[in-house]
Design a protein around this motif. Structure first.
Motif, PDB file in Angstrom:
ATOM      1  N   UNK A 112     -46.329  34.741  16.409  1.00 43.55           N
ATOM      2  CA  UNK A 112     -47.596  34.281  16.964  1.00 43.55           C
ATOM      3  C   UNK A 112     -47.845  32.815  16.609  1.00 43.55           C
ATOM      4  N   UNK A 113     -47.260  32.342  15.513  1.00 44.22           N
ATOM      5  CA  UNK A 113     -47.477  30.945  15.151  1.00 44.22           C
ATOM      6  C   UNK A 113     -46.547  30.469  14.063  1.00 44.22           C
ATOM      7  N   UNK A 114     -46.499  29.152  13.910  1.00 40.28           N
ATOM      8  CA  UNK A 114     -45.656  28.523  12.898  1.00 40.28           C
ATOM      9  C   UNK A 114     -46.304  27.223  12.467  1.00 40.28           C
ATOM     10  N   UNK A 115     -45.862  26.696  11.335  1.00 45.49           N
ATOM     11  CA  UNK A 115     -46.428  25.454  10.841  1.00 45.49           C
ATOM     12  C   UNK A 115     -45.808  24.246  11.550  1.00 45.49           C
ATOM     13  N   UNK A 116     -46.619  23.192  11.658  1.00 50.15           N
ATOM     14  CA  UNK A 116     -46.127  21.906  12.135  1.00 50.15           C
ATOM     15  C   UNK A 116     -46.445  20.838  11.096  1.00 50.15           C
ATOM     16  N   UNK A 117     -45.722  19.748  11.155  1.00 48.85           N
ATOM     17  CA  UNK A 117     -45.929  18.641  10.224  1.00 48.85           C
ATOM     18  C   UNK A 117     -44.928  17.552  10.541  1.00 48.85           C
ATOM     19  N   UNK A 118     -43.988  17.346   9.654  1.00 46.40           N
ATOM     20  CA  UNK A 118     -42.925  16.382   9.931  1.00 46.40           C
ATOM     21  C   UNK A 118     -41.901  16.971  10.897  1.00 46.40           C
ATOM     22  N   UNK A 119     -41.924  18.271  11.068  1.00 42.79           N
ATOM     23  CA  UNK A 119     -41.032  18.945  12.014  1.00 42.79           C
ATOM     24  C   UNK A 119     -41.849  19.885  12.887  1.00 42.79           C
ATOM     25  N   UNK A 120     -41.331  20.191  14.065  1.00 41.53           N
ATOM     26  CA  UNK A 120     -42.024  21.087  14.981  1.00 41.53           C
ATOM     27  C   UNK A 120     -42.092  22.497  14.424  1.00 41.53           C
ATOM     28  N   UNK A 121     -41.060  22.907  13.732  1.00 39.72           N
ATOM     29  CA  UNK A 121     -41.076  24.158  12.972  1.00 39.72           C
ATOM     30  C   UNK A 121     -40.889  23.755  11.516  1.00 39.72           C
ATOM     31  N   UNK A 122     -42.012  23.659  10.800  1.00 39.28           N
ATOM     32  CA  UNK A 122     -42.033  22.934   9.534  1.00 39.28           C
ATOM     33  C   UNK A 122     -41.844  23.814   8.307  1.00 39.28           C
ATOM     34  N   UNK A 123     -41.291  25.021   8.498  1.00 37.80           N
ATOM     35  CA  UNK A 123     -41.005  25.871   7.353  1.00 37.80           C
ATOM     36  C   UNK A 123     -42.260  26.512   6.782  1.00 37.80           C
ATOM     37  N   UNK A 124     -42.138  27.024   5.551  1.00 38.63           N
ATOM     38  CA  UNK A 124     -43.280  27.648   4.894  1.00 38.63           C
ATOM     39  C   UNK A 124     -43.662  28.962   5.551  1.00 38.63           C
ATOM     40  N   UNK A 125     -44.907  29.373   5.356  1.00 39.72           N
ATOM     41  CA  UNK A 125     -45.392  30.633   5.918  1.00 39.72           C
ATOM     42  C   UNK A 125     -45.339  30.604   7.441  1.00 39.72           C
ATOM     43  N   UNK A 126     -44.837  31.692   8.011  1.00 36.82           N
ATOM     44  CA  UNK A 126     -44.761  31.861   9.458  1.00 36.82           C
ATOM     45  C   UNK A 126     -45.643  33.029   9.866  1.00 36.82           C
ATOM     46  N   UNK A 127     -46.279  32.927  11.016  1.00 35.99           N
ATOM     47  CA  UNK A 127     -47.143  33.999  11.516  1.00 35.99           C
ATOM     48  C   UNK A 127     -46.309  34.916  12.394  1.00 35.99           C
ATOM     49  N   UNK A 128     -45.482  35.731  11.730  1.00 38.73           N
ATOM     50  CA  UNK A 128     -44.565  36.606  12.446  1.00 38.73           C
ATOM     51  C   UNK A 128     -44.675  38.039  11.970  1.00 38.73           C
ATOM     52  N   UNK A 129     -44.016  38.973  12.671  1.00 39.10           N
ATOM     53  CA  UNK A 129     -44.109  40.391  12.319  1.00 39.10           C
ATOM     54  C   UNK A 129     -43.235  40.740  11.115  1.00 39.10           C
ATOM     55  N   UNK A 130     -43.634  41.774  10.416  1.00 42.29           N
ATOM     56  CA  UNK A 130     -42.816  42.309   9.325  1.00 42.29           C
ATOM     57  C   UNK A 130     -41.585  43.003   9.907  1.00 42.29           C
ATOM     58  N   UNK A 131     -40.443  42.785   9.244  1.00 44.76           N
ATOM     59  CA  UNK A 131     -39.205  43.422   9.669  1.00 44.76           C
ATOM     60  C   UNK A 131     -38.406  43.823   8.443  1.00 44.76           C
ATOM     61  N   UNK A 132     -37.350  44.564   8.683  1.00 44.09           N
ATOM     62  CA  UNK A 132     -36.386  44.919   7.638  1.00 44.09           C
ATOM     63  C   UNK A 132     -35.064  44.276   8.009  1.00 44.09           C
TER      64      UNK A 132
END
Length: 398
Positions: free
Chosen positions: A319-339
């Motif tokens: 659903x979302x991701x961090x932005x900053x110096x990169x378009x996908x800037x690492x750190x916490x991601x707003x994604x579903x839990x998986x195994x």
């Protein structure tokens, strides 16, 4: 180094020393050559050509060991108490400096999870081990991943202002391009409108090369992360444009969806409007869920639920991701839990993080798809929208 970039680097280096105190680390060592470590621009704003050793110290008295030809770049930052130069042998100068510093706990940019925190190459790690000693290194080294992840994620005042300006320019470009769109342009021609707007404003693409066009997808031709094609956009087409733009080393990431009206149409068909309304509601509720200490997977579940309850397939990405110096800037991601467990979605939101929010209606076989993406700052008082929202489906008349 001048202007806002200099202010950003000073703020980030101060932030780094505070994180070191928090984690009780006296030395953070960045070993680099040819700009090999992606953390280098964030921490010191310099790209070394030759091998360099940057000692970030909890005390705030930072030291760099560098080649004579690179020394001027480091001196110009005014960030270092000492810029020490090696001539023929870096090994000897490094050993002398290492012994002077009496390092007890050493942070290194090593990570198994996050490529943005894994900047120490195997070759330079081996070099460090040879010069410090394997046993000593083993006793004192620690991954900087937690610190570096927080450093990238939590934006300083100057960073927030820079991202906000990148977002403002991006919205301005979208609005300008909207006024120039017409049926029977190719996806490439639409993409080139964005390139022209970037050149006019002295900014560049946030993904790929400086003047790469954004993602331009007529849904009828297939929705994917692909370059614009030479296929025509015709009346009745839904066109999704996903545009990341870079301004002073920081990026935006905004998407807008357009509908090209057929003859006699004053608005899009009901099925298309329903897809937009669903995506809009999912974005609204996802933004409202962007609260400090919320888990990444919890925010994802909010947006995902809206899409699924409207009868659409589940979102194929986060659903979302961090932005900053990169378009996908690492750190916490707003994604579903998986195994197996993904640490990125288990992270908690923190004040100062900026997210691109993009719960998407995705269907196959040319059925209506809808991607609208907004950029949002997390604060202690609640989410702050940085982008000007797309409140209605953008129409293009003949």
């Amino acid at each position: 180094m001048k202007g806002s970039n200099a202010k950003v680097v000073r703020e980030k280096l101060e932030q780094a020393t505070q994180l070191m105190k928090k984690h009780e680390i006296d030395t953070w060592l960045v070993l680099t050559r040819e700009g090999s470590d992606p953390a280098l621009p964030l921490l010191v704003g310099v790209r070394s050509v030759h091998q360099a050793a940057i000692f970030i110290r909890e005390s705030g008295k930072h030291i760099v060991l560098t080649s004579k030809s690179d020394a001027g770049s480091y001196e110009s930052t005014n960030l270092f108490d000492e810029v020490r130069v090696y001539e023929s042998s870096m090994e000897k100068a490094f050993t002398e400096l290492w012994n002077e510093l009496s390092v007890e706990k050493l942070a290194l940019n090593i990570s198994e999870q996050d490529h943005l925190c894994d900047g120490l190459t195997y070759g330079l790690y081996s070099w460090l081990k040879d010069n410090v000693g394997e046993q000593i290194l083993h006793e004192r080294e620690i991954s900087s991943e937690e610190m570096l992840g927080e450093l990238r994620s939590i934006k300083t005042e100057a960073e927030i202002a820079t991202v906000a300006e990148a977002v403002r320019i991006t919205v301005e470009i979208f609005e300008s391009v909207h006024s120039k769109l017409k049926p029977f342009m190719t996806e490439i021609e639409i993409g080139n409108l964005f390139v022209e707007e970037m050149k006019e404003r002295g900014v560049s693409s946030g993904l790929g090369d400086a003047y790469d066009p954004p993602l331009v997808c007529a849904v009828r031709h297939g929705l994917a992360h692909r370059k614009p094609s030479d296929r025509l956009v015709e009346p009745g087409d839904i066109v999704i444009i996903d545009f990341s733009m870079k301004y002073e080393d920081y990026v935006s990431d905004i998407a807008r969806t357009f509908y090209f009206l057929k003859d006699g149409e004053q608005e899009a068909p009901a099925t298309v409007n329903h897809a937009f309304e669903t995506a809009y509601k999912a974005i609204t509720e996802s933004i409202e869920a962007l609260l400090v200490d919320k888990k990444g997977y919890e925010v994802d579940a909010v947006g995902r639920k809206v899409i699924e309850e409207a009868g659409y397939p589940t979102i194929r990405h986060s659903v979302g991701h961090q932005i900053g110096r990169a378009t996908h800037d690492g750190g916490t991601t707003l994604g579903p839990r998986r195994v197996p467990v993904r640490l990125a979605v288990e992270g908690s939101l923190k004040a100062g993080e900026i997210y691109a929010i993009e719960p998407t209606v995705i269907q196959d076989k040319g059925l209506p798809c809808m991607l609208v993406e907004e950029n949002v700052l997390v604060t202690e008082e609640g989410p702050v929208l940085l982008s000007k929202r797309q409140d209605t489906l953008w129409l293009v008349k003949r």
